[in-house]
Design a protein around this motif. Structure first.
Motif, PDB file in Angstrom:
ATOM      1  N   ALA A  94      -7.634 -57.745   9.957  1.00  0.00           N
ATOM      2  CA  ALA A  94      -8.936 -57.633  10.612  1.00  0.00           C
ATOM      3  C   ALA A  94     -10.030 -58.326   9.821  1.00  0.00           C
ATOM      4  N   TRP A  95      -9.958 -58.261   8.499  1.00  0.00           N
ATOM      5  CA  TRP A  95     -11.052 -58.763   7.669  1.00  0.00           C
ATOM      6  C   TRP A  95     -10.731 -60.054   6.938  1.00  0.00           C
ATOM      7  N   PHE A 105     -14.125 -61.502  10.991  1.00  0.00           N
ATOM      8  CA  PHE A 105     -14.343 -61.566  12.425  1.00  0.00           C
ATOM      9  C   PHE A 105     -14.683 -62.988  12.887  1.00  0.00           C
ATOM     10  N   ARG A 187     -13.080 -61.445  17.999  1.00  0.00           N
ATOM     11  CA  ARG A 187     -13.933 -60.375  17.486  1.00  0.00           C
ATOM     12  C   ARG A 187     -13.429 -58.999  17.930  1.00  0.00           C
ATOM     13  N   ILE A 188     -13.059 -58.879  19.201  1.00  0.00           N
ATOM     14  CA  ILE A 188     -12.589 -57.588  19.715  1.00  0.00           C
ATOM     15  C   ILE A 188     -11.248 -57.228  19.100  1.00  0.00           C
ATOM     16  N   ARG A 190      -9.974 -58.089  16.214  1.00  0.00           N
ATOM     17  CA  ARG A 190     -10.104 -57.700  14.816  1.00  0.00           C
ATOM     18  C   ARG A 190     -10.805 -56.355  14.668  1.00  0.00           C
ATOM     19  N   THR A 191     -11.710 -56.074  15.564  1.00  0.00           N
ATOM     20  CA  THR A 191     -12.329 -54.750  15.533  1.00  0.00           C
ATOM     21  C   THR A 191     -11.295 -53.665  15.807  1.00  0.00           C
ATOM     22  N   ILE A 192     -10.458 -53.888  16.832  1.00  0.00           N
ATOM     23  CA  ILE A 192      -9.416 -52.912  17.171  1.00  0.00           C
ATOM     24  C   ILE A 192      -8.408 -52.801  16.031  1.00  0.00           C
ATOM     25  N   GLU A 193      -8.054 -53.947  15.424  1.00  0.00           N
ATOM     26  CA  GLU A 193      -7.135 -53.901  14.282  1.00  0.00           C
ATOM     27  C   GLU A 193      -7.724 -53.090  13.140  1.00  0.00           C
ATOM     28  N   GLY A 194      -9.035 -53.264  12.892  1.00  0.00           N
ATOM     29  CA  GLY A 194      -9.676 -52.504  11.824  1.00  0.00           C
ATOM     30  C   GLY A 194      -9.655 -51.016  12.093  1.00  0.00           C
ATOM     31  N   VAL A 195      -9.976 -50.638  13.333  1.00  0.00           N
ATOM     32  CA  VAL A 195      -9.981 -49.223  13.699  1.00  0.00           C
ATOM     33  C   VAL A 195      -8.563 -48.651  13.629  1.00  0.00           C
TER      34      VAL A 195
END
Length: 212
Positions: A94-95, A105, A187-188, A190-195
């Motif tokens: 994600a990062w 992102f 962006r979406i 990687r956000t979901i991967e982070g969460v």
């Protein structure tokens, strides 16, 4: 009496299956990374893992595992470590900086998850979850009618539970795949991967810290 036992088992199983846990988190993440096939193969791995638990329960192996503190702790900590490892890997994805070095992102092609890797992650996630051992060892005997052979009944109930789990997680995978064009935008995604990564780490730590 047999029909009422089966209905009660189906109701309890459905409640357990739809409650989100490590298997659900891994399946959703892999459906995002590998599309419908990635999610479905993860669900298949989870189901095969549950089938192994069911067979081991029928043979009495799970009862020995639950009764043995060292073996139970070994499975618990190994499973927890695997979930934390998956979570850390998701956070890194994600990062990870983009090719242009613009930071987190940024747009960067994601490596698609293979079916074999998805199956393996689902299998290990389930086999490393000691709650499945406790679930099969404590719950299944309550639904074995008197006079019925324990081995075949245990195995049949476990297989039904595994098939129900596969159907539920496969439905999750299809839903994620249908929304894939939106969810896989850099962006979406990687956000979901982070969460999801943070959730997997939290689940792993919770499993490690939980008492029986």
């Amino acid at each position: 009496m047999l029909a009422s036992s089966v209905l009660a088992f189906l109701g309890v199983s459905a409640l357990v299956i739809v409650t989100p846990g490590p298997d659900t988190a891994v399946t959703v993440r892999n459906a995002l990374l590998g599309g419908r096939a990635g999610g479905i193969f993860t669900a298949l791995g989870v189901s095969v893992g549950q089938t192994v638990w069911a067979f081991a329960t029928s043979l009495g192996i799970v009862a020995l595992l639950v009764a043995s503190e060292p073996l139970f702790l070994a499975v618990k900590y190994a499973g927890a470590a695997y979930l934390v490892w998956l979570g850390v890997h998701a956070l890194r994805s994600a990062w990870r900086p983009g090719e242009g070095g613009q930071g987190a992102f940024t747009a960067r092609p994601a490596r698609r998850l293979g079916r074999g890797a998805a199956f393996r992650q689902g299998l290990v996630s389930d086999l490393g979850n000691p709650k499945m051992a406790v679930f099969f060892a404590s719950l299944l005997p309550q639904f074995v009618p008197a006079g019925q052979p324990a081995f075949t009944t245990f195995l049949a109930l476990g297989l039904v539970f595994s098939l129900m789990t596969f159907a539920w997680l496969a439905a999750y995978s299809i839903a994620v795949a249908k929304a894939g064009d939106v969810l896989r935008r850099p962006r979406i995604r990687r956000t979901i991967e982070g969460v999801t990564g943070a959730l997997l780490i939290a689940l792993g730590l919770r499993i490690a810290a939980e008492q029986r």
